[in-house]
Design a protein around this motif. Structure first.
Motif, mmCIF file in Angstrom:
data_model
loop_
_atom_site.group_PDB
_atom_site.id
_atom_site.type_symbol
_atom_site.label_atom_id
_atom_site.label_comp_id
_atom_site.label_asym_id
_atom_site.label_seq_id
_atom_site.Cartn_x
_atom_site.Cartn_y
_atom_site.Cartn_z
ATOM 1 N N TRP A 28 -13.211 4.447 -31.947
ATOM 2 C CA TRP A 28 -12.380 5.589 -31.583
ATOM 3 C C TRP A 28 -10.925 5.140 -31.574
ATOM 4 C CZ3 TRP A 28 -14.031 10.006 -28.016
ATOM 5 C CH2 TRP A 28 -15.406 10.254 -28.111
ATOM 6 N N THR A 29 -10.024 6.069 -31.835
ATOM 7 C CA THR A 29 -8.610 5.760 -31.678
ATOM 8 C C THR A 29 -8.236 5.898 -30.209
ATOM 9 O OG1 THR A 29 -7.827 8.036 -31.967
ATOM 10 C CG2 THR A 29 -8.128 6.701 -33.970
ATOM 11 N N ALA A 30 -7.124 5.279 -29.848
ATOM 12 C CA ALA A 30 -6.647 5.385 -28.468
ATOM 13 C C ALA A 30 -6.355 6.840 -28.121
ATOM 14 C CB ALA A 30 -5.401 4.523 -28.285
ATOM 15 N N GLY A 31 -5.814 7.589 -29.083
ATOM 16 C CA GLY A 31 -5.512 8.996 -28.836
ATOM 17 C C GLY A 31 -6.757 9.821 -28.581
ATOM 18 N N GLU A 32 -7.822 9.562 -29.336
ATOM 19 C CA GLU A 32 -9.076 10.289 -29.137
ATOM 20 C C GLU A 32 -9.649 10.015 -27.751
ATOM 21 O OE1 GLU A 32 -10.738 10.424 -33.753
ATOM 22 O OE2 GLU A 32 -11.168 8.695 -32.463
ATOM 23 N N LEU A 33 -9.594 8.765 -27.330
ATOM 24 C CA LEU A 33 -10.116 8.419 -26.011
ATOM 25 C C LEU A 33 -9.254 9.020 -24.904
ATOM 26 C CD1 LEU A 33 -11.156 4.722 -26.646
ATOM 27 C CD2 LEU A 33 -12.680 6.625 -26.118
ATOM 28 N N ALA A 34 -7.938 9.059 -25.124
ATOM 29 C CA ALA A 34 -7.048 9.665 -24.127
ATOM 30 C C ALA A 34 -7.393 11.136 -23.933
ATOM 31 C CB ALA A 34 -5.593 9.506 -24.565
ATOM 32 N N ARG A 35 -7.598 11.855 -25.036
ATOM 33 C CA ARG A 35 -7.949 13.275 -24.939
ATOM 34 C C ARG A 35 -9.323 13.451 -24.299
ATOM 35 N NH1 ARG A 35 -5.254 13.093 -29.900
ATOM 36 N NH2 ARG A 35 -7.192 12.813 -31.078
ATOM 37 N N HIS A 36 -10.244 12.568 -24.641
ATOM 38 C CA HIS A 36 -11.595 12.652 -24.074
ATOM 39 C C HIS A 36 -11.570 12.491 -22.558
ATOM 40 C CE1 HIS A 36 -15.931 11.982 -23.644
ATOM 41 N NE2 HIS A 36 -15.633 10.930 -22.905
ATOM 42 N N ALA A 37 -10.767 11.556 -22.077
ATOM 43 C CA ALA A 37 -10.723 11.269 -20.642
ATOM 44 C C ALA A 37 -9.693 12.117 -19.903
ATOM 45 C CB ALA A 37 -10.425 9.787 -20.415
ATOM 46 N N GLY A 38 -8.870 12.867 -20.647
ATOM 47 C CA GLY A 38 -7.863 13.710 -20.018
ATOM 48 C C GLY A 38 -6.735 12.925 -19.385
ATOM 49 N N VAL A 39 -6.300 11.850 -20.057
ATOM 50 C CA VAL A 39 -5.204 11.030 -19.537
ATOM 51 C C VAL A 39 -4.108 10.938 -20.587
ATOM 52 C CG1 VAL A 39 -6.732 9.687 -18.044
ATOM 53 C CG2 VAL A 39 -6.258 8.876 -20.367
ATOM 54 N N SER A 40 -2.955 10.451 -20.179
ATOM 55 C CA SER A 40 -1.832 10.317 -21.097
ATOM 56 C C SER A 40 -2.063 9.154 -22.052
ATOM 57 C CB SER A 40 -0.540 10.084 -20.316
ATOM 58 O OG SER A 40 -0.576 8.820 -19.666
ATOM 59 N N ALA A 41 -1.308 9.147 -23.139
ATOM 60 C CA ALA A 41 -1.422 8.071 -24.125
ATOM 61 C C ALA A 41 -1.054 6.726 -23.512
ATOM 62 C CB ALA A 41 -0.532 8.371 -25.327
ATOM 63 N N SER A 42 -0.034 6.719 -22.653
ATOM 64 C CA SER A 42 0.390 5.457 -22.041
ATOM 65 C C SER A 42 -0.684 4.917 -21.097
ATOM 66 C CB SER A 42 1.708 5.651 -21.290
ATOM 67 O OG SER A 42 1.571 6.626 -20.270
ATOM 68 N N THR A 43 -1.325 5.822 -20.345
ATOM 69 C CA THR A 43 -2.406 5.392 -19.454
ATOM 70 C C THR A 43 -3.575 4.848 -20.259
ATOM 71 O OG1 THR A 43 -1.815 6.974 -17.725
ATOM 72 C CG2 THR A 43 -4.085 6.165 -17.728
ATOM 73 N N ALA A 44 -3.919 5.540 -21.342
ATOM 74 C CA ALA A 44 -5.020 5.083 -22.187
ATOM 75 C C ALA A 44 -4.727 3.701 -22.754
ATOM 76 C CB ALA A 44 -5.256 6.077 -23.320
ATOM 77 N N SER A 45 -3.511 3.497 -23.234
ATOM 78 C CA SER A 45 -3.146 2.209 -23.816
ATOM 79 C C SER A 45 -3.266 1.089 -22.792
ATOM 80 C CB SER A 45 -1.717 2.283 -24.360
ATOM 81 O OG SER A 45 -1.336 1.044 -24.914
ATOM 82 N N GLU A 46 -2.798 1.352 -21.586
ATOM 83 C CA GLU A 46 -2.861 0.338 -20.531
ATOM 84 C C GLU A 46 -4.306 -0.012 -20.182
ATOM 85 O OE1 GLU A 46 -1.751 -0.141 -15.768
ATOM 86 O OE2 GLU A 46 -1.031 1.596 -16.905
ATOM 87 N N GLN A 47 -5.140 1.015 -20.012
ATOM 88 C CA GLN A 47 -6.522 0.771 -19.610
ATOM 89 C C GLN A 47 -7.331 0.126 -20.737
ATOM 90 O OE1 GLN A 47 -7.070 0.906 -16.618
ATOM 91 N NE2 GLN A 47 -5.484 2.274 -15.858
ATOM 92 N N LEU A 48 -7.057 0.511 -21.972
ATOM 93 C CA LEU A 48 -7.752 -0.107 -23.098
ATOM 94 C C LEU A 48 -7.396 -1.584 -23.217
ATOM 95 C CD1 LEU A 48 -7.475 2.705 -25.795
ATOM 96 C CD2 LEU A 48 -9.561 1.895 -24.678
ATOM 97 N N SER A 49 -6.143 -1.911 -22.968
ATOM 98 C CA SER A 49 -5.720 -3.313 -23.029
ATOM 99 C C SER A 49 -6.480 -4.154 -22.010
ATOM 100 C CB SER A 49 -4.213 -3.423 -22.786
ATOM 101 O OG SER A 49 -3.494 -2.820 -23.846
#
Length: 226
Positions: A28-49
């Motif tokens: 999945w892309t980071a953007g797809e996961l962000a939309r799935h979880a209902g969080v911002s792109a920056s939050t998704a990037s931080e948590q994925l890291s």
């Protein structure tokens, strides 16, 4: 990394949602996961890291896109085992979620093998027909090896670091389905031959008319109501 640190990675709702989404075995892309979880792109990037640093996820970059996936069968097994201890007691929040959960309960992928009612039915039929045995630990029998070979699956070519066959506790059925390299190969064959089709971008699978015929002929399963 210690047990407490690994547990801490999954103690966050957003990170847990990412891992469960990735349980379909795809990237999945980071953007797809962000939309799935209902969080911002920056939050998704931080948590994925954090998940990548902890070894639960791996990443691939293609151009501007960052793709992530579960790091392998060991990570998938860990998450599935934890999920079996934590059913969603709150129930579905709306009709759309109820529909999704119902579809996943009928048939879905559990990382790279079949799960849900379909996966458990396949495992039960394989045992009943003597294709696999539990007499001295779960193993494929000689008739089972011929059965896989008839599907074009050479079990001897699947030797690697993961077990050829193991059970995996199904978190909706509370019974075992088949995992391991053989379980993954069977799931891949079912998808390749369009016995099952993915529903949208999630884990749920739809059993096709061809699939109902194939599972009936191969394992004696009646999936007319599935």
């Amino acid at each position: 990394m210690s047990l407490a640190e690994i547990a801490g990675l999954l103690a966050d709702r957003t990170r847990a949602a990412f891992c469960l989404a990735l349980f379909d075995g795809r990237a999945w892309t980071a953007g797809e996961l962000a939309r799935h979880a209902g969080v911002s792109a920056s939050t998704a990037s931080e948590q994925l890291s954090r998940l990548i640093a902890g070894g639960l996820l791996t990443e691939e970059r293609q151009g501007r896109h960052r793709y992530v996936r579960l790091s392998g069968p060991a990570a998938a097994q860990l998450i599935e085992n934890l999920a079996s201890f934590a059913p969603d007691a709150a129930g579905p929040a709306n009709l759309r979620e109820s529909t999704r959960l119902g579809a996943e309960a009928r048939a879905r992928t559990c990382y790279d093998h079949l799960a849900g009612q379909l996966g458990v039915s396949v495992a039960t039929a394989a045992l009943d027909r003597g294709l696999v045995t539990e007499e001295a630990g779960l193993a494929v029998t000689e008739p089972g090896r011929r059965w896989f070979a008839d599907l074009g699956i050479d079990l001897s070519a699947l030797r690697g670091s993961r077990p050829l066959l193991r059970t995996c506790l199904d978190w909706t059925e509370r019974r075992n389905h088949l995992a391991g390299a053989a379980g993954a190969a069977l799931c891949a064959r079912a998808l390749d031959r369009r016995w099952v089709e993915r529903i949208g971008s999630g884990r749920a699978l739809r059993i096709t008319p061809e699939g109902r015929t194939a599972f009936r002929d191969l394992l004696g399963l009646d999936l007319t109501a599935a």
